[in-house]
Scaffold this motif. Sequence first.
Motif, short mmCIF file in Angstrom:
data_model
loop_
_atom_site.label_atom_id
_atom_site.label_comp_id
_atom_site.label_asym_id
_atom_site.label_seq_id
_atom_site.Cartn_x
_atom_site.Cartn_y
_atom_site.Cartn_z
N ILE A 146 1.10 -1.50 -0.21
CA ILE A 146 0.10 -0.13 -0.15
C ILE A 146 0.99 1.80 -0.06
CG2 ILE A 146 -1.56 1.47 0.75
CD1 ILE A 146 -2.83 -0.91 2.70
N GLN A 147 1.97 1.14 0.68
CA GLN A 147 2.64 2.60 1.27
C GLN A 147 3.64 2.46 -0.13
OE1 GLN A 147 2.73 4.50 4.08
NE2 GLN A 147 4.71 5.70 2.74
N VAL A 148 4.25 1.21 -0.91
CA VAL A 148 4.90 2.06 -2.19
C VAL A 148 3.72 1.91 -3.89
CG1 VAL A 148 5.56 0.65 -5.08
CG2 VAL A 148 6.17 -0.07 -2.37
N PHE A 149 2.12 1.70 -3.28
CA PHE A 149 1.30 2.12 -4.44
C PHE A 149 0.79 3.82 -3.98
CE2 PHE A 149 -3.37 2.39 -5.45
CZ PHE A 149 -3.43 2.22 -6.56
N VAL A 150 0.86 4.23 -2.76
CA VAL A 150 0.84 5.90 -2.11
C VAL A 150 2.05 6.31 -2.72
CG1 VAL A 150 0.22 7.11 -0.70
CG2 VAL A 150 -0.27 5.16 -0.70
N GLU A 151 3.01 5.50 -2.52
CA GLU A 151 4.60 7.04 -3.62
C GLU A 151 4.70 7.32 -4.63
OE1 GLU A 151 7.84 5.87 -1.38
OE2 GLU A 151 6.98 5.47 1.11
N THR A 152 3.71 6.06 -5.25
CA THR A 152 3.71 6.00 -6.72
C THR A 152 2.75 6.65 -7.37
OG1 THR A 152 4.53 3.85 -6.28
CG2 THR A 152 3.90 4.42 -8.72
N LEU A 153 1.99 7.30 -6.40
CA LEU A 153 0.51 7.92 -7.03
C LEU A 153 1.45 9.13 -7.00
CD1 LEU A 153 -2.45 6.27 -5.08
CD2 LEU A 153 -1.72 6.39 -8.01
N ASP A 154 2.35 8.87 -5.35
CA ASP A 154 2.56 10.52 -5.14
C ASP A 154 3.43 11.09 -6.38
OD1 ASP A 154 2.10 12.61 -2.86
OD2 ASP A 154 4.32 12.36 -2.34
N LYS A 155 4.50 9.92 -6.81
CA LYS A 155 5.19 10.53 -7.54
C LYS A 155 4.79 10.96 -9.30
CE LYS A 155 10.15 9.05 -7.06
NZ LYS A 155 10.89 8.06 -7.03
N CYS A 156 4.16 10.01 -9.59
CA CYS A 156 2.82 10.66 -10.44
C CYS A 156 2.46 11.67 -10.70
CB CYS A 156 2.00 9.53 -10.79
SG CYS A 156 3.53 7.81 -11.66
N PHE A 157 1.29 11.96 -9.57
CA PHE A 157 0.34 13.53 -10.02
C PHE A 157 1.70 14.36 -8.89
CE2 PHE A 157 -2.63 9.76 -9.78
CZ PHE A 157 -2.68 10.21 -11.42
N GLU A 158 2.79 14.42 -8.60
CA GLU A 158 3.14 15.40 -7.83
C GLU A 158 2.34 15.97 -6.91
OE1 GLU A 158 4.91 18.38 -10.89
OE2 GLU A 158 5.19 16.62 -11.82
N MET A 207 9.24 0.67 -6.60
CA MET A 207 8.34 1.09 -7.39
C MET A 207 9.38 2.53 -8.11
SD MET A 207 7.46 5.04 -4.54
CE MET A 207 8.79 5.33 -4.50
N ASN A 208 10.23 2.18 -8.59
CA ASN A 208 10.99 2.92 -9.75
C ASN A 208 10.86 2.63 -10.74
OD1 ASN A 208 12.54 4.43 -7.68
ND2 ASN A 208 14.05 3.27 -7.82
N GLU A 209 10.90 1.16 -10.76
CA GLU A 209 10.36 0.02 -12.51
C GLU A 209 8.95 0.51 -12.36
OE1 GLU A 209 12.14 -2.05 -13.87
OE2 GLU A 209 10.09 -2.99 -15.04
N ILE A 210 8.42 0.71 -11.49
CA ILE A 210 6.43 1.16 -11.56
C ILE A 210 6.60 2.47 -12.70
CG2 ILE A 210 4.61 1.43 -10.82
CD1 ILE A 210 5.60 -0.59 -8.32
N VAL A 211 7.46 3.54 -11.58
CA VAL A 211 7.23 4.80 -12.63
C VAL A 211 7.91 4.70 -13.68
CG1 VAL A 211 7.72 7.37 -12.10
CG2 VAL A 211 7.49 5.72 -9.96
N ALA A 212 8.90 4.07 -14.10
CA ALA A 212 9.38 4.54 -15.24
C ALA A 212 8.95 3.91 -16.82
CB ALA A 212 10.54 3.06 -15.42
N GLN A 213 8.56 2.88 -16.21
CA GLN A 213 7.07 2.48 -16.96
C GLN A 213 5.54 2.41 -17.22
OE1 GLN A 213 7.17 -0.62 -18.67
NE2 GLN A 213 8.92 -1.39 -17.52
N ILE A 214 5.80 3.95 -16.28
CA ILE A 214 4.51 4.42 -16.12
C ILE A 214 4.95 5.97 -16.97
CG2 ILE A 214 3.12 6.37 -14.86
CD1 ILE A 214 1.55 3.80 -14.96
N GLU A 215 6.16 6.62 -16.62
CA GLU A 215 6.25 7.76 -17.57
C GLU A 215 6.35 6.99 -19.06
OE1 GLU A 215 10.20 8.78 -15.20
OE2 GLU A 215 8.08 10.09 -14.71
#
Lengths: 1116, 157
Positions: free
Chosen positions: B90-102, B134-142
């Motif tokens: 859950i923490q990873v998910f929320v942090e990823t959201l935080d990164k993607c949406f600033e 998380m880095n992998e997730i953000v990279a794929q999203i971007e």
Amino acid sequence: QARGIQTHPPKPEHGAKYISQCIDEIKQELKQDNIAVKANAVCKLTYLQMLGYDISWAAFNIIEVMSASKFTFKRVGYLAASQSFHEGTDVIMLTTNQIRKDLSSPSQYDTGVALTGLSCFVTPDLARDLANDIMTLMSHTKPYIRKKAVLIMYKVFLKYPESLRPAFPRLKEKLEDPDPGVQSAAVNVICELARRNPKNYLSLAPLFFKLMTSSTNNWVLIKIIKLFGALTPLEPRLGKKLIEPLTNLIHRLSVAVLISLSSGMPNHSASIQVLTWLWPLSAVKYLGLLAMSKILKTHPKSVQSHKDLILQCLDDKDESIRLRALDLLYGMVSKKNLMEIVKKLMTHVDKAEGTTYRDELLTKIIDICSQSNYQYITNFEWYISILVELTRLEGTRHGHLIAAQMLDVAIRVKAIRKFAVSQMSALLDSAHLLASSTQRNGICEVLYAAAWICGEFSEHLQEPHHTLEAMLRPKVTTLPGHIQAVYVQNVVKLYANILQQKEQAGEAEGAQAVTQLMVDRLPQFVQSADLEVQERASCILQLVKHIQKLQAKDVPVAEEVSALFAGELNPVAPKAQKKVPVPEGLDLDAWINEPLSDSESEDERPRAVFHEEEQRRPKHRPSEADEEELARRREARKQEQANNPFYIKSSPSPQKRYQDTPGVEHIPVVQIDLSVPLKVPGLPMSDQYVKLEEERRHRQKLEKDKRRKKRKEKEKKGKRRHSSLPTESDEDIAPAQQVDIVTEEMPENALPSDEDDKDPNDPYRALDIDLDKPLADSEKLPIQKHRNAETSKSPEKDVPVVEKKSKKPKKKEKKHKEKERDKEKKKQKEKKVKLVPRKHKKEKEERTKGKKKSKKQPLGSEEAAGEPVQNGAPEEEPLPPESSYSLLAENSYVKMTCDIRGSLQEDSQVTVAIVLENRSSSILKGMELSVLDSLNARMARPQGSSVHDGVPVPFQLPPGVSNEAQYVFTIQSIVMAQKLKGTLSFIAKNDEGATHEKLDFRLHFSCSSYLTTTPCYSDAFAKLLESGDLSMSSVKVDGIRMSFQNLLAKICFHHHFSVVERVDSCASMYSRSIQGHHVCLLVKKGENSVSVDGKCSDSTLLSNLLEEMKATLAKC
Amino acid sequence: MIQAILVFNNHGKPRLVRFYQRFPEEIQQQIVRETFHLVLKRDDNICNFLEGGSLIGGSDYKLIYRHYATLYFVFCVDSSESELGILDLIQVFVETLDKCFENVCELDLIFHMDKVHYILQEVVMGGMVLETNMNEIVAQIEAQNRLEKSELLAWGL
């Protein structure tokens, strides 16, 4: 327009009107050609779905957006699909090709999005069709695709278990993939698989062991430890090996320890110490309790020492923790501490706020006490009083649970009955239970038990008259019907008891007064709205009135009345019925009596078979015949018992022994004095018991010590070494009363198997597959090719080559396992004896597909001809696969096969099942079947349509798919075979456009298709032949080499006959037409010929049938 | 296996509803409501695990949740998942959201529900954990966002 893709979410705050306006807008947008607008609309739909609106109506539009070429839109479509599609979505099979295209797309994100979507809505069909494509993706160059493909395989396995074995080697390979994400996905999948069927994955243990020591990914570690948790119970040596790497992990991250514990590792007791240090953190506390419950299963002793700590947790403000602690308590009780623990729980019950937790406590108390057949209860009086205390709970949902316990204990522990009865009569008398009667399943349910116990064991009642009055109070009528019914029934039992007491004491007036009370009060039940209550009450009222008459004449009646309820009830185990083994030679599916068609005889028959003679007597008999009257009532009561669900449960009624009515001296004569104050019900008495019990135990101990001392002295004298330790263990505590827990009755030689405990519908059972066996050819995943759908769509064609004896090769829908087994058998047979003509796969396919070929060609034409003779075992000759479906017509688009069956329900109707198979690459739509009716045969059409209209086929056919449609035809005369002409018209649509196509066919109704397989017994058969109103005809066919057994099977299969009797090479057979003609056959096999003599109530039908049969036999 | 992922605000309004097992829409809403009431009753300082949601599955299932400002993130999982592992997820998910949406907030979830789903799809697939890095997730999203942008440019939007 630039903002088109951005969602403008509707706000639900604006109300339903706003939403419906939105939906209208969306519908408009969906109609537009612009894909961006469409995608935007679908996106909005996804939002609406989240708010709880059904969007299944837009499924087709979603598919449109899914098939957009741009990733941006495709993604929107797949998202909507993953949220709204499910197995029941009918358009889902239209997506197969689109998904396949996306899976092989050059863009990894297209593939990715398709995989993600598919993981949410995969169906058995999709899984079967796409399994091979996904398998190839598991070795894709991009790790992003690999990990998704690996993960989705689990979903595929669940829906299509056959794919597990072929895919497993590659899955295993992925455990060592260079990419950590893929590795983690593979571990994930194997853990899920192993969790359900761990034994199949033991061979992977070394590999996982290596992974555990090398991996740095916490997630993977957690999963592996979980996996080992499932494996170690099967392989104890693993546990020892694991200690070292686990302790290493402890040093690395302390949290992992807890996780390892909660996954059920067998651990040394030191780990429990670790748990107690970390107590203050609530999350850790929860996990600690969870872990303890796992350890409890293997090392109960080490947890039991922490009892106080766990009891403390019951005071925790967090409900999750309290529930966990409760769970633990269940496993921790012993004879010694049961009372203490339950006492503690009872105080919590009083304190508890909120019904859910209180109900949970209540069920736990009952669970704890009743576990393993009341193993830990030493004093049943205490238990009964606990149950009685529990009845004071207002608003619980578990009244029936308490009631069930009361009944169980009272029936099975004989020594407690007296006490139980006294408590129950107090319950019946107390008003508070009646008050809560509005609530279903509420606490008033215990009155059901109370009434029954007081009635059944009424001889133990102190003041039966008082209880009787309590049960007849007007307020009782507010109780739910099923409870009232029990009241009525048990009132009579009580009444019988009182009557006997009075008569023995010579108080004729007293007896009459009781009868009068019954006559006065029973009418309130007769007026009940509940049928059961009403029926019982009016029946009993009549009985009592009759008794009153007899009493008026000073006839002693008590003996007869109590004889109504003589006999002992034995508890029967709930599974007893199922466990009765079927005696040899008993076929439960066979007809006992041939079902008769005319309604009159059907009415007569069962009565003659099942009812006793009494029924035939005139119903109203003069009332002087007391004995007979009573005998009749006894009979009636027996019947009533049979109808009463309660009796069915607890008495093996047919074997019920009737005992003599108890003698005079056994019945306590009690003076009834109503002025004496009654016991106050429901006082908390269990505490007293705890004290008493302690004292008792203390005394016992003292006595034992004394004895021990004596023994010691003796031992000293004898100079023997003694070994018994003077500590009090569980075994030392003797039960308070002579407890005799009656074990539930089981049928003799019941099978001890526990198979029935398993849920046959468990989806994971299908995945219990041995993975170490080498793959067989037959197990390859279906690769996309034309007509691949057919092989599985029409299971008739899947029939194994080796058919057993005369069983008809017409088994629909086999379980996967069976299929598996059949395949094995097939393989083995082929390997062992080359008895079965070995065929290449192609040939086999040809055979199964083009059924008509093997039917029309004489069987002997192939190499099969010589084989059986060479083997010299004609009896064993296997029958080739049969299908009742015959080819109707075919062209390049579609193939039609059909089967005609007579229907038993409707006279003169036959059902024609037509299987349509799409052979082209286009979608077939708008299919219509038009048949030219003849004078004799008409197609049943939907109302309002004329004879010349076609009847639509209720489905569309995507490429490669086949489906079955059924039509009903009404036939007037069935004595002749006939043919109907028909046309199938349809629209074939592919990328280039749509074309109208037609296919003509001829439906052939043979006389055999009017016959329905009807079993017949030889005596009935003989009678039929003797009756003489059948006409006779015969045929003879030469040159038959087939074994007699197979020959009969063929006749049974193709002509719907059943074998009545078979003696050597002679058999009698029977069948019936849908219009009720009897057809009898005598089949004799000579050297190389077969003669068939037939008798039938219609000569034309018979001669036509024999002609058809001749044609069939000629092919043999 | 994860059975469902629910995100709702302090008033029980659903912000993300993702079921990995089929339930009709009205049942889904009922589950959301029931879960909300179960979770709402609990203090922030007691444990994050909860048993006894009656609608999804039986005793094998647990609710694991975290409360962030105005939002509850609830995962319903069976016993094959580790409780702490899911908390971490859950923490990873929320942090990823935080990164993607600033600096993610509730409004982001309302206006970009689809994007939130796409991010979730990179974390959990069909109820199974796909990626925890998380880095992998953000990279794929971007990467996917870039692809989307280029497509939209070509489309002329």
